[in-house]
Design an enzyme around this catalytic site. Structure first.
Site, short mmCIF file in Angstrom:
data_model
loop_
_atom_site.label_atom_id
_atom_site.label_comp_id
_atom_site.label_asym_id
_atom_site.label_seq_id
_atom_site.Cartn_x
_atom_site.Cartn_y
_atom_site.Cartn_z
N ASP A 141 -2.30 -7.04 3.57
CA ASP A 141 -2.73 -6.51 2.91
C ASP A 141 -3.57 -5.08 2.90
O ASP A 141 -3.96 -4.43 4.32
CB ASP A 141 -4.08 -7.83 2.68
CG ASP A 141 -2.70 -8.72 2.15
OD1 ASP A 141 -2.15 -8.85 2.53
OD2 ASP A 141 -3.46 -9.88 2.44
N1 URA Z 1 -3.21 -12.94 6.29
C1 URA Z 1 -3.94 -12.90 5.13
O1 URA Z 1 -4.53 -13.22 4.54
N2 URA Z 1 -3.47 -11.38 5.09
C2 URA Z 1 -2.78 -10.23 5.65
O2 URA Z 1 -3.18 -8.80 5.04
C3 URA Z 1 -1.93 -10.90 7.16
C4 URA Z 1 -2.66 -12.14 7.48
#
Ligand code: URA
Length: 246
Positions: free
Chosen positions: A101
């Site tokens: 993310d």
């Molecule tokens: N899980 C999440 O919630 N976000 C990420 O970026 C990777 C794994």
């Protein structure tokens, strides 16, 4: 990558024609004729067609320590910073292997080898990833057990995970979660499902790789040995076992 596919990528022939060339004994790998259709080309192999060395596009494999505030995409229509901007001196067009993310930091692989990228993210291969998540509040043991056993998300239950507490503060807890899936926002959704919002998330490992020696915003090339090990992790999966499960 299968030899016929490699030949097609190198622009020699269509995949079907490449199979004929292999059968005719016109292809050598590392100096030896190869007649086997399923032969796999490894990074660094030298391939010859009628005595001429072939050059497929150079393959690049990067381990980046992604800072928060970068998108794991090649281009963002809204003009936000992307991880590609952190690799300014790499000329080849490379793609992130899966996603972190915008606000997640940590280990992100990137490559221009489509076969490698697909294998690393394919649910079938179940590559383990570790995350360190600061979550709000003090987490109870029963919530830890729930996370380990699997929680129900709107896209289905999660597979078993390994979870441990790394640090406790009065109002937040640092967890390490090892998961083998790669669903969208999975760790955040898992933690929320047991009542704990994630405040900060970092991926600390991918298979046997970690961030040692790679500062935030920096990257390194994977070694040949690491690439081969990752590929063999994917190749060693027992597909009979998987076929029984699906
Ligand atoms: N899980 C999440 O919630 N976000 C990420 O970026 C990777 C794994």
């Amino acid at each position: 990558m299968r030899l016929a596919k490699y030949l097609a990528h190198a622009g020699i022939a269509s995949r079907r024609k490449a199979e004929t060339l292999i059968a005719e004994g016109r292809i050598k790998v590392n100096g030896e004729p190869v007649l086997e259709q399923g032969f796999m080309i490894k990074p660094g192999d030298q391939v010859e067609f009628d005595g001429q060395y072939l050059h497929s596009e150079a393959k690049i494999y990067i381990l980046l320590n992604k800072p928060a505030g970068y998108l794991s995409t090649v281009l963002d229509p809204q003009g936000r910073p992307t991880v590609i901007e952190l690799l300014g001196d790499i000329a080849e067009r490379i793609y992130p292997v899966g996603r972190l993310d915008f606000d997640t930091e940590g280990l992100l692989l990137l490559s221009n080898d489509g076969d490698f990228n697909n294998k690393m993210i394919h649910p079938r291969y179940q590559i383990g990833k570790k995350y360190q998540a600061w979550v709000e509040g003090r987490i109870e043991n029963h919530s830890l057990r729930q996370l380990e056993q699997g929680v129900n998300l709107d896209d289905g239950p999660t597979s078993p995970a390994k979870v441990r507490v790394l640090q406790r503060k009065s109002d937040m807890t640092l967890l390490e979660l090892e998961i083998h899936e790669g669903r969208k926002r999975q760790v955040k959704r898992m933690c929320l499902a047991v009542g704990h919002k994630v405040i900060n998330l970092k991926r600390s490992s991918f298979a046997f790789l970690d961030l040692q020696g790679v500062d935030s915003g920096k990257y390194r090339h994977l070694t040949m040995n690491e690439i081969e090990q990752l590929m063999s992790l994917a190749a060693n999966v027992n597909t009979n076992e998987i076929n029984r499960r699906v």
